[in-house]
Design a protein around this motif. Sequence first.
Motif, PDB file in Angstrom:
ATOM      1  N   TYR A  24       0.862  -1.174   0.000  1.00 49.76           N
ATOM      2  CA  TYR A  24       0.000   0.000   0.000  1.00 49.76           C
ATOM      3  C   TYR A  24       0.899   1.224   0.000  1.00 49.76           C
ATOM      4  CZ  TYR A  24       1.041   0.306   4.998  1.00 49.76           C
ATOM      5  OH  TYR A  24       1.686   0.399   6.194  1.00 49.76           O
ATOM      6  N   TYR A  25       0.331   2.353  -0.371  1.00 55.54           N
ATOM      7  CA  TYR A  25       1.070   3.613  -0.379  1.00 55.54           C
ATOM      8  C   TYR A  25       0.632   4.413   0.833  1.00 55.54           C
ATOM      9  CZ  TYR A  25       2.372   8.358  -1.629  1.00 55.54           C
ATOM     10  OH  TYR A  25       2.887   9.628  -1.615  1.00 55.54           O
ATOM     11  N   ASP A  26       1.583   5.044   1.498  1.00 55.84           N
ATOM     12  CA  ASP A  26       1.231   5.954   2.574  1.00 55.84           C
ATOM     13  C   ASP A  26       2.078   7.208   2.476  1.00 55.84           C
ATOM     14  OD1 ASP A  26       3.565   6.023   4.659  1.00 55.84           O
ATOM     15  OD2 ASP A  26       3.287   3.892   4.219  1.00 55.84           O
ATOM     16  N   ARG A  27       1.556   8.254   3.053  1.00 53.62           N
ATOM     17  CA  ARG A  27       2.277   9.517   3.121  1.00 53.62           C
ATOM     18  C   ARG A  27       1.932  10.176   4.448  1.00 53.62           C
ATOM     19  NH1 ARG A  27       5.172  13.017   0.412  1.00 53.62           N
ATOM     20  NH2 ARG A  27       4.938  15.221   0.843  1.00 53.62           N
ATOM     21  N   VAL A  28       2.943  10.592   5.172  1.00 53.62           N
ATOM     22  CA  VAL A  28       2.734  11.352   6.393  1.00 53.62           C
ATOM     23  C   VAL A  28       2.363  12.766   5.963  1.00 53.62           C
ATOM     24  CG1 VAL A  28       3.763  12.198   8.525  1.00 53.62           C
ATOM     25  CG2 VAL A  28       4.435   9.951   7.624  1.00 53.62           C
ATOM     26  N   ILE A  29       1.183  13.223   6.361  1.00 54.19           N
ATOM     27  CA  ILE A  29       0.730  14.567   5.992  1.00 54.19           C
ATOM     28  C   ILE A  29       1.445  15.565   6.905  1.00 54.19           C
ATOM     29  CG2 ILE A  29      -1.254  16.116   5.815  1.00 54.19           C
ATOM     30  CD1 ILE A  29      -2.948  13.601   5.229  1.00 54.19           C
ATOM     31  N   GLN A  30       2.145  16.518   6.293  1.00 58.44           N
ATOM     32  CA  GLN A  30       3.062  17.342   7.066  1.00 58.44           C
ATOM     33  C   GLN A  30       2.612  18.769   7.318  1.00 58.44           C
ATOM     34  OE1 GLN A  30       7.127  16.739   5.864  1.00 58.44           O
ATOM     35  NE2 GLN A  30       6.710  14.626   5.321  1.00 58.44           N
ATOM     36  N   ASN A  31       1.574  19.227   6.612  1.00 60.94           N
ATOM     37  CA  ASN A  31       1.120  20.598   6.874  1.00 60.94           C
ATOM     38  C   ASN A  31      -0.320  20.773   6.393  1.00 60.94           C
ATOM     39  OD1 ASN A  31       1.184  21.365   3.997  1.00 60.94           O
ATOM     40  ND2 ASN A  31       3.413  21.357   4.232  1.00 60.94           N
ATOM     41  N   GLU A  32      -0.897  21.892   6.722  1.00 56.63           N
ATOM     42  CA  GLU A  32      -2.306  22.177   6.431  1.00 56.63           C
ATOM     43  C   GLU A  32      -2.586  22.224   4.921  1.00 56.63           C
ATOM     44  OE1 GLU A  32      -6.185  22.586   7.393  1.00 56.63           O
ATOM     45  OE2 GLU A  32      -4.609  22.430   8.900  1.00 56.63           O
ATOM     46  N   LYS A  33      -1.662  22.798   4.156  1.00 55.70           N
ATOM     47  CA  LYS A  33      -1.854  22.885   2.703  1.00 55.70           C
ATOM     48  C   LYS A  33      -1.894  21.487   2.079  1.00 55.70           C
ATOM     49  CE  LYS A  33      -0.001  25.054  -1.449  1.00 55.70           C
ATOM     50  NZ  LYS A  33       0.593  24.115  -2.350  1.00 55.70           N
ATOM     51  N   GLU A  34      -0.976  20.641   2.493  1.00 59.04           N
ATOM     52  CA  GLU A  34      -0.943  19.271   1.985  1.00 59.04           C
ATOM     53  C   GLU A  34      -2.228  18.522   2.387  1.00 59.04           C
ATOM     54  OE1 GLU A  34       1.994  15.385   2.193  1.00 59.04           O
ATOM     55  OE2 GLU A  34       2.626  17.243   3.132  1.00 59.04           O
ATOM     56  N   TYR A  35      -2.654  18.699   3.612  1.00 56.98           N
ATOM     57  CA  TYR A  35      -3.886  18.082   4.108  1.00 56.98           C
ATOM     58  C   TYR A  35      -5.083  18.521   3.254  1.00 56.98           C
ATOM     59  CZ  TYR A  35      -7.847  17.303   7.289  1.00 56.98           C
ATOM     60  OH  TYR A  35      -9.052  16.947   7.843  1.00 56.98           O
ATOM     61  N   SER A  36      -5.191  19.806   2.995  1.00 56.62           N
ATOM     62  CA  SER A  36      -6.286  20.339   2.188  1.00 56.62           C
ATOM     63  C   SER A  36      -6.237  19.791   0.762  1.00 56.62           C
ATOM     64  CB  SER A  36      -6.223  21.869   2.181  1.00 56.62           C
ATOM     65  OG  SER A  36      -7.254  22.396   1.389  1.00 56.62           O
ATOM     66  N   ASN A  37      -5.052  19.755   0.159  1.00 47.43           N
ATOM     67  CA  ASN A  37      -4.892  19.225  -1.203  1.00 47.43           C
ATOM     68  C   ASN A  37      -5.309  17.751  -1.280  1.00 47.43           C
ATOM     69  OD1 ASN A  37      -3.948  21.670  -2.099  1.00 47.43           O
ATOM     70  ND2 ASN A  37      -1.801  21.062  -2.123  1.00 47.43           N
ATOM     71  N   ILE A  38      -4.904  16.975  -0.286  1.00 47.80           N
ATOM     72  CA  ILE A  38      -5.231  15.546  -0.276  1.00 47.80           C
ATOM     73  C   ILE A  38      -6.731  15.339  -0.088  1.00 47.80           C
ATOM     74  CG2 ILE A  38      -4.940  13.398   1.037  1.00 47.80           C
ATOM     75  CD1 ILE A  38      -1.985  14.307   1.467  1.00 47.80           C
ATOM     76  N   ARG A  39      -7.341  16.077   0.830  1.00 49.31           N
ATOM     77  CA  ARG A  39      -8.793  15.956   1.048  1.00 49.31           C
ATOM     78  C   ARG A  39      -9.548  16.293  -0.244  1.00 49.31           C
ATOM     79  NH1 ARG A  39     -12.138  18.161   5.118  1.00 49.31           N
ATOM     80  NH2 ARG A  39     -13.016  16.099   5.336  1.00 49.31           N
ATOM     81  N   ASN A  40      -9.147  17.365  -0.922  1.00 51.81           N
ATOM     82  CA  ASN A  40      -9.799  17.740  -2.180  1.00 51.81           C
ATOM     83  C   ASN A  40      -9.602  16.680  -3.250  1.00 51.81           C
ATOM     84  OD1 ASN A  40     -10.886  20.151  -1.247  1.00 51.81           O
ATOM     85  ND2 ASN A  40      -9.055  21.315  -1.777  1.00 51.81           N
ATOM     86  N   TYR A  41      -8.385  16.130  -3.325  1.00 53.76           N
ATOM     87  CA  TYR A  41      -8.094  15.082  -4.304  1.00 53.76           C
ATOM     88  C   TYR A  41      -9.010  13.880  -4.075  1.00 53.76           C
ATOM     89  CZ  TYR A  41      -5.669  11.439  -6.857  1.00 53.76           C
ATOM     90  OH  TYR A  41      -5.373  10.399  -7.712  1.00 53.76           O
ATOM     91  N   ILE A  42      -9.114  13.440  -2.817  1.00 49.53           N
ATOM     92  CA  ILE A  42      -9.967  12.299  -2.485  1.00 49.53           C
ATOM     93  C   ILE A  42     -11.419  12.604  -2.838  1.00 49.53           C
ATOM     94  CG2 ILE A  42     -10.891  10.926  -0.573  1.00 49.53           C
ATOM     95  CD1 ILE A  42      -8.098  11.204   0.755  1.00 49.53           C
ATOM     96  N   PHE A  43     -11.912  13.746  -2.414  1.00 51.20           N
ATOM     97  CA  PHE A  43     -13.307  14.122  -2.661  1.00 51.20           C
ATOM     98  C   PHE A  43     -13.620  14.175  -4.153  1.00 51.20           C
ATOM     99  CE2 PHE A  43     -16.661  17.235  -3.372  1.00 51.20           C
ATOM    100  CZ  PHE A  43     -17.672  16.710  -2.583  1.00 51.20           C
ATOM    101  N   ASN A  44     -12.710  14.711  -4.941  1.00 52.32           N
ATOM    102  CA  ASN A  44     -12.935  14.892  -6.379  1.00 52.32           C
ATOM    103  C   ASN A  44     -12.547  13.691  -7.221  1.00 52.32           C
ATOM    104  OD1 ASN A  44     -13.976  17.568  -6.248  1.00 52.32           O
ATOM    105  ND2 ASN A  44     -11.895  18.297  -5.862  1.00 52.32           N
ATOM    106  N   ASN A  45     -12.012  12.643  -6.615  1.00 50.59           N
ATOM    107  CA  ASN A  45     -11.518  11.494  -7.367  1.00 50.59           C
ATOM    108  C   ASN A  45     -12.575  10.849  -8.267  1.00 50.59           C
ATOM    109  OD1 ASN A  45      -9.868   8.400  -6.894  1.00 50.59           O
ATOM    110  ND2 ASN A  45      -8.933  10.205  -7.800  1.00 50.59           N
ATOM    111  N   PRO A  46     -13.811  10.614  -7.806  1.00 48.10           N
ATOM    112  CA  PRO A  46     -14.812  10.018  -8.716  1.00 48.10           C
ATOM    113  C   PRO A  46     -15.108  10.889  -9.941  1.00 48.10           C
ATOM    114  CG  PRO A  46     -15.508   9.760  -6.443  1.00 48.10           C
ATOM    115  CD  PRO A  46     -14.317  10.689  -6.435  1.00 48.10           C
ATOM    116  N   GLU A  47     -15.229  12.196  -9.741  1.00 46.43           N
ATOM    117  CA  GLU A  47     -15.501  13.100 -10.859  1.00 46.43           C
ATOM    118  C   GLU A  47     -14.325  13.106 -11.845  1.00 46.43           C
ATOM    119  OE1 GLU A  47     -17.764  15.405 -13.207  1.00 46.43           O
ATOM    120  OE2 GLU A  47     -18.450  14.672 -11.271  1.00 46.43           O
ATOM    121  N   GLN A  48     -13.112  13.135 -11.324  1.00 50.38           N
ATOM    122  CA  GLN A  48     -11.924  13.109 -12.184  1.00 50.38           C
ATOM    123  C   GLN A  48     -11.829  11.796 -12.955  1.00 50.38           C
ATOM    124  OE1 GLN A  48      -9.849  15.661 -12.965  1.00 50.38           O
ATOM    125  NE2 GLN A  48     -11.403  16.791 -11.829  1.00 50.38           N
TER     126      GLN A  48
END
Length: 183
Positions: free
Chosen positions: A144-168
Amino acid sequence: MDDKYRGEYRISTARLSNWDYGSHGLYYITICTKDRTHYFGEITSSPETQNIASLHQTLIGEVAYNNWLDIPNHFSFIELDEFVIMPDHIHGILFINKPDKEFWDINKFGVQSQNLASVIRGYKASVKTYATINRIEFNWQPRYYDRVIQNEKEYSNIRNYIFNNPEQWLLNGNNEDNFYNLQ
């Protein structure tokens, strides 16, 4: 690290060698099915879903979804954040909530307990066990792939990526180019 083990090539670990994967923090996870087979269903957009892209789940897709929601019942230190089940993979953010953890155990090879690896192992085993008992064809990719989320910007980008993944997925197909580029 040596590129071979017992004469066979191997993939080097993506884990941080000096990180404690049982420590307090946010972790972005991606788990794929073997050979990226669409075991979990297909992404659709229809009037029934108000034209919102979403997964039309198979039975094993439903099991994967419900077992993800059940993780905190087996690991009391885990809190779930944004996640999505896709046809051939899962993206999710797990929060290891251990603010009072006193000892730092760096990432090591061997038996894993009360850390990210044990959580993912338990989750994958629960879905695979259900499939095996019910004679449903299903297999996970070994890693599996993992990434330690290191800051608020990265957290926000990842949340948006996950949320938008079906549409993309509907717009671009299964485009793996940005699969892990979320900084």
